[in-house]
Design an enzyme around this catalytic site. Structure first.
Site, PDB file in Angstrom:
ATOM      1  CB  CYS A 277      -0.910   0.063   1.088  1.00 46.50           C
ATOM      2  SG  CYS A 277      -2.268  -0.909   1.120  1.00 46.50           S
ATOM      3  CG  HIS A 278       1.168   3.645  -3.331  1.00 45.14           C
ATOM      4  ND1 HIS A 278       0.711   2.622  -4.006  1.00 45.14           N
ATOM      5  CD2 HIS A 278       2.306   3.940  -4.332  1.00 45.14           C
ATOM      6  CE1 HIS A 278       1.267   2.084  -5.050  1.00 45.14           C
ATOM      7  NE2 HIS A 278       2.261   3.085  -5.159  1.00 45.14           N
TER       8      HIS A 278
ATOM      9  CG  MET B  34      -5.922  -2.378   0.194  1.00 51.12           C
ATOM     10  SD  MET B  34      -6.750  -3.850   0.624  1.00 51.12           S
ATOM     11  CE  MET B  34      -6.059  -4.303   2.230  1.00 51.12           C
ATOM     12  CD  GLU B  35      -5.269   3.409   2.219  1.00 44.66           C
ATOM     13  OE1 GLU B  35      -4.042   3.286   2.074  1.00 44.66           O
ATOM     14  OE2 GLU B  35      -6.143   2.761   1.388  1.00 44.66           O
TER      15      GLU B  35
ATOM     16  CG  ASP C  74      -8.004  -5.134  23.228  1.00 44.70           C
ATOM     17  OD1 ASP C  74      -7.381  -6.151  23.994  1.00 44.70           O
ATOM     18  OD2 ASP C  74      -7.586  -3.898  23.711  1.00 44.70           O
TER      19      ASP C  74
END
EC number: 4.6.1.17
Length: 164
Positions: A76-77, A116-117, A131
């Site tokens: 990824c950039h 992707m972000e 969590d």
């Protein structure tokens, strides 16, 4: 057949060169979910979890994840993101199990997309909720994570159909 753009002529990994691509506005929307029991649902809804405000913390985690995607996804950039938003919506139809739907929207003006972000943000948001509440029940289920839509760029727009 589409070629893999992240593999060079020797078959090794490479980062795609986007130097010649046009700068356009790009947006991506991703989805994830987490199914929890009634105790966790009430803790989140009433903000009574001992670790703090679960949704606010998860929202911040999603934003941070989008900003740091290029550090954990190798090809990824790094991108100058112009907007990141995280939304929550409870599905209470299967009580005593409750599903928290997570929708993330990421925008940029650049040479490559932000799919992707958005996906990383959705995943990190769900993981943060897990969590923060796992002390109550480790049996939570993180649901499907997928791209809902994207706009901008050479490949054009994408909108997930309900049957996909």
């Amino acid at each position: 057949m589409t070629e893999f753009t992240h593999i060079n002529q020797q078959g090794h990994a490479k980062m795609v060169d986007v130097s010649d691509k046009q700068i356009t506005k790009r947006t991506a929307v991703a989805h994830s979910s987490i199914t929890v029991n009634e105790t966790i649902y009430k803790q989140i809804s009433n903000n009574t979890n001992t670790k703090g405000n679960v949704l606010n913390t998860a929202q911040i985690a999603g934003i941070m994840a989008a900003k740091n995607t290029s550090t954990i996804i190798p090809m990824c950039h790094p991108l100058p993101l112009t907007g990141i938003d995280v939304h929550f919506n409870w599905d209470e139809t299967n009580a005593p199990l409750y599903t928290l739907n997570i929708q993330t929207t990421v925008s940029t003006t650049g040479k490559t997309g932000v799919e992707m972000e958005a996906l990383t943000a959705a995943s990190a948001t769900a993981l943060t909720i897990y969590d923060m509440t796992k002390a109550v029940d480790k049996g939570m289920i993180i649901g499907e994570t997928y791209l809902e839509s994207k706009s901008g760029g050479k490949s054009g727009d994408f909108q997930r159909q309900l049957d996909q």
